[in-house]
Scaffold this motif. Structure first.
Motif, PDB file in Angstrom:
ATOM      1  N   THR A 106      -3.919   4.959   4.289  1.00  0.00           N
ATOM      2  CA  THR A 106      -3.931   3.821   3.381  1.00  0.00           C
ATOM      3  C   THR A 106      -5.185   3.035   3.716  1.00  0.00           C
ATOM      4  OG1 THR A 106      -2.727   2.346   4.876  1.00  0.00           O
ATOM      5  CG2 THR A 106      -1.397   3.729   3.383  1.00  0.00           C
ATOM      6  N   LEU A 107      -5.328   1.869   3.138  1.00  0.00           N
ATOM      7  CA  LEU A 107      -6.475   1.036   3.457  1.00  0.00           C
ATOM      8  C   LEU A 107      -6.501   0.636   4.930  1.00  0.00           C
ATOM      9  CD1 LEU A 107      -6.428  -1.353   0.386  1.00  0.00           C
ATOM     10  CD2 LEU A 107      -8.144   0.395   0.875  1.00  0.00           C
ATOM     11  N   ARG A 139      -8.986   6.893  -4.357  1.00  0.00           N
ATOM     12  CA  ARG A 139      -7.581   6.485  -4.253  1.00  0.00           C
ATOM     13  C   ARG A 139      -7.451   5.196  -3.444  1.00  0.00           C
ATOM     14  NH1 ARG A 139      -3.267   7.190  -0.833  1.00  0.00           N
ATOM     15  NH2 ARG A 139      -4.497   8.350   0.678  1.00  0.00           N
ATOM     16  N   LEU A 140      -8.180   5.113  -2.330  1.00  0.00           N
ATOM     17  CA  LEU A 140      -8.120   3.911  -1.493  1.00  0.00           C
ATOM     18  C   LEU A 140      -8.758   2.715  -2.189  1.00  0.00           C
ATOM     19  CD1 LEU A 140      -8.859   5.399   2.034  1.00  0.00           C
ATOM     20  CD2 LEU A 140      -6.655   4.764   1.064  1.00  0.00           C
ATOM     21  N   GLN A 187      -6.216   1.387  -4.500  1.00  0.00           N
ATOM     22  CA  GLN A 187      -5.223   0.619  -3.731  1.00  0.00           C
ATOM     23  C   GLN A 187      -5.753  -0.767  -3.393  1.00  0.00           C
ATOM     24  OE1 GLN A 187      -3.966   2.690  -0.220  1.00  0.00           O
ATOM     25  NE2 GLN A 187      -2.801   4.220  -1.366  1.00  0.00           N
ATOM     26  N   ARG A 188      -7.029  -0.834  -3.010  1.00  0.00           N
ATOM     27  CA  ARG A 188      -7.615  -2.131  -2.636  1.00  0.00           C
ATOM     28  C   ARG A 188      -7.654  -3.071  -3.837  1.00  0.00           C
ATOM     29  NH1 ARG A 188     -12.339  -2.647   1.482  1.00  0.00           N
ATOM     30  NH2 ARG A 188     -11.575  -4.594   2.291  1.00  0.00           N
ATOM     31  N   GLN A 202      -5.709  -2.975  -6.478  1.00  0.00           N
ATOM     32  CA  GLN A 202      -4.336  -3.361  -6.791  1.00  0.00           C
ATOM     33  C   GLN A 202      -3.825  -4.405  -5.808  1.00  0.00           C
ATOM     34  OE1 GLN A 202      -2.515   0.522  -6.733  1.00  0.00           O
ATOM     35  NE2 GLN A 202      -2.739   0.791  -8.919  1.00  0.00           N
ATOM     36  N   GLU A 203      -4.148  -4.224  -4.526  1.00  0.00           N
ATOM     37  CA  GLU A 203      -3.721  -5.165  -3.496  1.00  0.00           C
ATOM     38  C   GLU A 203      -4.363  -6.536  -3.712  1.00  0.00           C
ATOM     39  OE1 GLU A 203      -4.777  -5.083   1.019  1.00  0.00           O
ATOM     40  OE2 GLU A 203      -3.192  -3.610   0.672  1.00  0.00           O
ATOM     41  N   THR A 205       0.829  -1.188   0.000  1.00  0.00           N
ATOM     42  CA  THR A 205       0.000   0.000   0.000  1.00  0.00           C
ATOM     43  C   THR A 205       0.870   1.246   0.000  1.00  0.00           C
ATOM     44  OG1 THR A 205      -1.638  -1.224   1.263  1.00  0.00           O
ATOM     45  CG2 THR A 205      -1.892   1.132   1.184  1.00  0.00           C
ATOM     46  N   GLU A 206       0.546   2.167  -0.906  1.00  0.00           N
ATOM     47  CA  GLU A 206       1.356   3.378  -1.035  1.00  0.00           C
ATOM     48  C   GLU A 206       0.843   4.497  -0.162  1.00  0.00           C
ATOM     49  OE1 GLU A 206       2.284   4.684  -4.957  1.00  0.00           O
ATOM     50  OE2 GLU A 206       2.190   2.649  -5.740  1.00  0.00           O
ATOM     51  N   LYS A 207       1.788   5.241   0.398  1.00  0.00           N
ATOM     52  CA  LYS A 207       1.460   6.424   1.178  1.00  0.00           C
ATOM     53  C   LYS A 207       1.663   7.647   0.292  1.00  0.00           C
ATOM     54  CE  LYS A 207       2.778   4.141   5.354  1.00  0.00           C
ATOM     55  NZ  LYS A 207       3.146   4.266   6.715  1.00  0.00           N
ATOM     56  N   GLU A 244     -10.177  10.787  -1.925  1.00  0.00           N
ATOM     57  CA  GLU A 244      -9.537   9.816  -1.024  1.00  0.00           C
ATOM     58  C   GLU A 244     -10.196   8.446  -1.160  1.00  0.00           C
ATOM     59  OE1 GLU A 244      -6.887   9.914   1.804  1.00  0.00           O
ATOM     60  OE2 GLU A 244      -6.457  10.947  -0.071  1.00  0.00           O
TER      61      GLU A 244
END
Length: 113
Positions: A29-30, A99-100, A103-104, A106-107, A2-4, A96
């Protein structure tokens, strides 16, 4: 991973809305919320104080300029790390959340590989 947010993209909270009096910066992040505190000029870092409890966090002058908070509900978007202070505007909250969510995805995608 997860990127900050980089230092230039963090959310900032200013005392009384005055841009010269930044109290803290933060990002999320998540799974966690990070708070970055810059001590006032002339205050040595050894005077920074932090006390973390299950229901509250105390931060004051007395070690470390960064504070990490684990999210109880992974993926939830926080409008502010401090209740009633430095709330993000609705547009920024929406950014936000997007963006989160990215991230989810991608994770989760990397776990399927």
């Amino acid at each position: 991973m997860t990127e900050k947010l980089g230092p230039d993209k963090r959310h900032s909270f200013f005392h009384g809305g005055q841009t010269e009096q930044k109290v803290f910066e933060w990002d999320q992040t998540l799974e966690e919320v990070d708070i970055y505190i810059t001590l006032p000029t002339g205050v040595p870092s050894k005077l920074f104080f932090c006390n973390i409890r299950s229901t509250h966090v105390q931060v004051g002058i007395k070690g470390n300029s960064t504070l990490y908070l684990d999210k109880r509900d992974k993926g939830q978007t926080w409008p502010s790390p401090i209740l009633g202070q430095g709330q993000l505007d609705p547009y920024t909250v929406d950014l936000e959340q997007k963006r989160l969510m990215l991230q989810r995805f991608q994770e989760e995608g990397s776990m399927l590989k």
